[in-house]
Design a protein around this motif. Sequence first.
Motif, PDB file in Angstrom:
ATOM      1  N   LEU A 126       6.704   5.785 -13.414  1.00 65.30           N
ATOM      2  CA  LEU A 126       6.905   5.849 -11.961  1.00 65.30           C
ATOM      3  C   LEU A 126       6.977   4.456 -11.346  1.00 65.30           C
ATOM      4  CD1 LEU A 126       7.223   8.419 -10.185  1.00 65.30           C
ATOM      5  CD2 LEU A 126       6.313   8.889 -12.410  1.00 65.30           C
ATOM      6  N   THR A 127       6.260   3.508 -11.926  1.00 67.11           N
ATOM      7  CA  THR A 127       6.345   2.124 -11.451  1.00 67.11           C
ATOM      8  C   THR A 127       7.738   1.565 -11.730  1.00 67.11           C
ATOM      9  OG1 THR A 127       3.977   1.825 -11.801  1.00 67.11           O
ATOM     10  CG2 THR A 127       5.308  -0.174 -11.622  1.00 67.11           C
ATOM     11  N   LEU A 128       8.291   1.874 -12.908  1.00 71.23           N
ATOM     12  CA  LEU A 128       9.663   1.462 -13.223  1.00 71.23           C
ATOM     13  C   LEU A 128      10.646   2.058 -12.221  1.00 71.23           C
ATOM     14  CD1 LEU A 128       9.750   1.848 -17.115  1.00 71.23           C
ATOM     15  CD2 LEU A 128      10.156  -0.270 -15.838  1.00 71.23           C
ATOM     16  N   PHE A 129      10.460   3.329 -11.883  1.00 72.05           N
ATOM     17  CA  PHE A 129      11.395   3.988 -10.976  1.00 72.05           C
ATOM     18  C   PHE A 129      11.295   3.436  -9.554  1.00 72.05           C
ATOM     19  CE2 PHE A 129      12.956   7.220  -8.112  1.00 72.05           C
ATOM     20  CZ  PHE A 129      14.200   7.486  -8.672  1.00 72.05           C
ATOM     21  N   VAL A 130      10.095   3.444  -8.990  1.00 80.19           N
ATOM     22  CA  VAL A 130       9.927   2.992  -7.602  1.00 80.19           C
ATOM     23  C   VAL A 130      10.210   1.488  -7.494  1.00 80.19           C
ATOM     24  CG1 VAL A 130       8.286   2.735  -5.695  1.00 80.19           C
ATOM     25  CG2 VAL A 130       8.337   4.857  -7.016  1.00 80.19           C
ATOM     26  N   GLY A 131       9.700   0.718  -8.447  1.00 83.53           N
ATOM     27  CA  GLY A 131       9.971  -0.726  -8.445  1.00 83.53           C
ATOM     28  C   GLY A 131      11.449  -1.015  -8.613  1.00 83.53           C
ATOM     29  N   GLY A 149      17.464  -3.467 -11.171  1.00 84.77           N
ATOM     30  CA  GLY A 149      16.862  -2.321 -10.482  1.00 84.77           C
ATOM     31  C   GLY A 149      17.404  -1.004 -10.993  1.00 84.77           C
ATOM     32  N   LEU A 150      18.707  -0.913 -11.140  1.00 87.60           N
ATOM     33  CA  LEU A 150      19.315   0.314 -11.655  1.00 87.60           C
ATOM     34  C   LEU A 150      18.861   0.575 -13.090  1.00 87.60           C
ATOM     35  CD1 LEU A 150      21.250   2.688 -11.345  1.00 87.60           C
ATOM     36  CD2 LEU A 150      23.093   1.177 -12.101  1.00 87.60           C
ATOM     37  N   GLY A 151      18.846  -0.465 -13.906  1.00 86.44           N
ATOM     38  CA  GLY A 151      18.395  -0.312 -15.293  1.00 86.44           C
ATOM     39  C   GLY A 151      16.956   0.155 -15.373  1.00 86.44           C
ATOM     40  N   SER A 152      16.113  -0.364 -14.502  1.00 88.72           N
ATOM     41  CA  SER A 152      14.710   0.036 -14.468  1.00 88.72           C
ATOM     42  C   SER A 152      14.578   1.511 -14.092  1.00 88.72           C
ATOM     43  CB  SER A 152      13.958  -0.844 -13.465  1.00 88.72           C
ATOM     44  OG  SER A 152      12.616  -0.457 -13.351  1.00 88.72           O
ATOM     45  N   MET A 153      15.363   1.954 -13.131  1.00 82.53           N
ATOM     46  CA  MET A 153      15.322   3.363 -12.728  1.00 82.53           C
ATOM     47  C   MET A 153      15.786   4.273 -13.863  1.00 82.53           C
ATOM     48  SD  MET A 153      16.704   3.112  -8.804  1.00 82.53           S
ATOM     49  CE  MET A 153      16.666   4.870  -8.526  1.00 82.53           C
ATOM     50  N   VAL A 154      16.829   3.853 -14.566  1.00 81.91           N
ATOM     51  CA  VAL A 154      17.338   4.649 -15.687  1.00 81.91           C
ATOM     52  C   VAL A 154      16.292   4.710 -16.797  1.00 81.91           C
ATOM     53  CG1 VAL A 154      19.078   4.690 -17.520  1.00 81.91           C
ATOM     54  CG2 VAL A 154      19.765   4.257 -15.148  1.00 81.91           C
ATOM     55  N   LEU A 155      15.653   3.584 -17.093  1.00 83.16           N
ATOM     56  CA  LEU A 155      14.621   3.530 -18.135  1.00 83.16           C
ATOM     57  C   LEU A 155      13.407   4.389 -17.785  1.00 83.16           C
ATOM     58  CD1 LEU A 155      13.697   2.273 -20.818  1.00 83.16           C
ATOM     59  CD2 LEU A 155      12.835   0.333 -19.504  1.00 83.16           C
ATOM     60  N   ALA A 156      13.166   4.582 -16.502  1.00 82.34           N
ATOM     61  CA  ALA A 156      12.006   5.360 -16.062  1.00 82.34           C
ATOM     62  C   ALA A 156      12.055   6.803 -16.555  1.00 82.34           C
ATOM     63  CB  ALA A 156      11.909   5.336 -14.536  1.00 82.34           C
ATOM     64  N   LEU A 191       0.829  -1.205   0.000  1.00 79.27           N
ATOM     65  CA  LEU A 191       0.000   0.000   0.000  1.00 79.27           C
ATOM     66  C   LEU A 191       0.870   1.264   0.000  1.00 79.27           C
ATOM     67  CD1 LEU A 191      -2.901   1.073   0.107  1.00 79.27           C
ATOM     68  CD2 LEU A 191      -2.737   0.999   2.595  1.00 79.27           C
ATOM     69  N   ALA A 192       1.934   1.274   0.786  1.00 73.95           N
ATOM     70  CA  ALA A 192       2.839   2.427   0.809  1.00 73.95           C
ATOM     71  C   ALA A 192       3.522   2.600  -0.544  1.00 73.95           C
ATOM     72  CB  ALA A 192       3.882   2.263   1.920  1.00 73.95           C
ATOM     73  N   THR A 193       3.919   1.497  -1.177  1.00 75.15           N
ATOM     74  CA  THR A 193       4.563   1.569  -2.490  1.00 75.15           C
ATOM     75  C   THR A 193       3.586   2.076  -3.543  1.00 75.15           C
ATOM     76  OG1 THR A 193       6.065  -0.242  -1.907  1.00 75.15           O
ATOM     77  CG2 THR A 193       5.776   0.224  -4.247  1.00 75.15           C
ATOM     78  N   MET A 194       2.360   1.570  -3.516  1.00 74.31           N
ATOM     79  CA  MET A 194       1.354   2.026  -4.477  1.00 74.31           C
ATOM     80  C   MET A 194       1.018   3.506  -4.240  1.00 74.31           C
ATOM     81  SD  MET A 194      -1.048  -1.426  -4.682  1.00 74.31           S
ATOM     82  CE  MET A 194      -2.448  -0.494  -4.265  1.00 74.31           C
ATOM     83  N   GLY A 195       0.938   3.920  -2.984  1.00 74.94           N
ATOM     84  CA  GLY A 195       0.680   5.322  -2.674  1.00 74.94           C
ATOM     85  C   GLY A 195       1.791   6.214  -3.184  1.00 74.94           C
ATOM     86  N   ASN A 196       3.033   5.735  -3.059  1.00 76.21           N
ATOM     87  CA  ASN A 196       4.177   6.492  -3.557  1.00 76.21           C
ATOM     88  C   ASN A 196       4.103   6.644  -5.072  1.00 76.21           C
ATOM     89  OD1 ASN A 196       6.970   6.860  -4.639  1.00 76.21           O
ATOM     90  ND2 ASN A 196       7.459   6.913  -2.460  1.00 76.21           N
ATOM     91  N   ILE A 197       3.814   5.566  -5.775  1.00 76.45           N
ATOM     92  CA  ILE A 197       3.709   5.615  -7.238  1.00 76.45           C
ATOM     93  C   ILE A 197       2.559   6.527  -7.664  1.00 76.45           C
ATOM     94  CG2 ILE A 197       3.154   4.254  -9.312  1.00 76.45           C
ATOM     95  CD1 ILE A 197       4.649   1.900  -7.892  1.00 76.45           C
ATOM     96  N   HIS A 217      17.700  -1.943  -4.437  1.00 74.78           N
ATOM     97  CA  HIS A 217      18.065  -1.823  -3.023  1.00 74.78           C
ATOM     98  C   HIS A 217      18.081  -3.194  -2.376  1.00 74.78           C
ATOM     99  CE1 HIS A 217      18.026  -0.391   1.135  1.00 74.78           C
ATOM    100  NE2 HIS A 217      18.382   0.798   0.672  1.00 74.78           N
ATOM    101  N   TYR A 218      17.112  -4.038  -2.721  1.00 72.86           N
ATOM    102  CA  TYR A 218      17.086  -5.394  -2.180  1.00 72.86           C
ATOM    103  C   TYR A 218      18.323  -6.168  -2.641  1.00 72.86           C
ATOM    104  CZ  TYR A 218      15.643  -9.996  -0.729  1.00 72.86           C
ATOM    105  OH  TYR A 218      15.619 -11.222  -0.134  1.00 72.86           O
ATOM    106  N   GLY A 219      18.682  -6.028  -3.915  1.00 75.40           N
ATOM    107  CA  GLY A 219      19.864  -6.714  -4.419  1.00 75.40           C
ATOM    108  C   GLY A 219      21.139  -6.314  -3.704  1.00 75.40           C
ATOM    109  N   LEU A 220      21.216  -5.076  -3.259  1.00 77.71           N
ATOM    110  CA  LEU A 220      22.414  -4.586  -2.582  1.00 77.71           C
ATOM    111  C   LEU A 220      22.398  -4.805  -1.069  1.00 77.71           C
ATOM    112  CD1 LEU A 220      22.919  -1.212  -4.483  1.00 77.71           C
ATOM    113  CD2 LEU A 220      24.279  -3.301  -4.713  1.00 77.71           C
ATOM    114  N   THR A 221      21.206  -4.775  -0.455  1.00 80.53           N
ATOM    115  CA  THR A 221      21.146  -4.767   1.011  1.00 80.53           C
ATOM    116  C   THR A 221      20.264  -5.857   1.611  1.00 80.53           C
ATOM    117  OG1 THR A 221      19.221  -3.296   1.106  1.00 80.53           O
ATOM    118  CG2 THR A 221      21.410  -2.249   0.998  1.00 80.53           C
TER     119      THR A 221
END
Length: 143
Positions: free
Chosen positions: A124-129, A97-104, A25-31, A135-139
């Motif tokens: 925005l879904t590409l960016f937030v997702g 994840g980085l590629g998705s953010m760049v494509l956004a 819900l927080a992720t969808m609200g952000n998008i 972030h999950y891949g790194l941490t």
Amino acid sequence: MSSQHSESVTARLSSGRTGQALFLLATMGNIGSSTTLIWLAANGATVVAVLPFCAVTWGCYFCGHYLVDGELVDRTTADRSLSLPGSTGLRALAVVGLGSMVLAFPTGIVAVRNGSFPLLVVSLTLFVGGYNVGHYGLTLKPL
């Protein structure tokens, strides 16, 4: 509220289906709020009209972060060096994840130029997702 009480509330919220649902819900609200604020700004809305959506966007981010970590923001650490994880799967998640953010970004530009609200939602879904996946891949945490 005592520290012990707040930790038990955090533990209950961040575990199980309730925590997953609240994080989604927080992720969808952000998008949704990010999409709306960009759309309004691109179509000439005033700063006053856009600011509430900025507040909702950041509020959703902080809520999601709290559900993951029990804190609104990361605590500072002495070591902020970027290193890729040893696992090939986690490295792939970081790169995807980085590629998705760049494509956004180009997707969002095309959406605004063509007046396509649905494509802006995709952007925005590409960016937030992408942020969550990278972030999950790194941490091993989505935020």
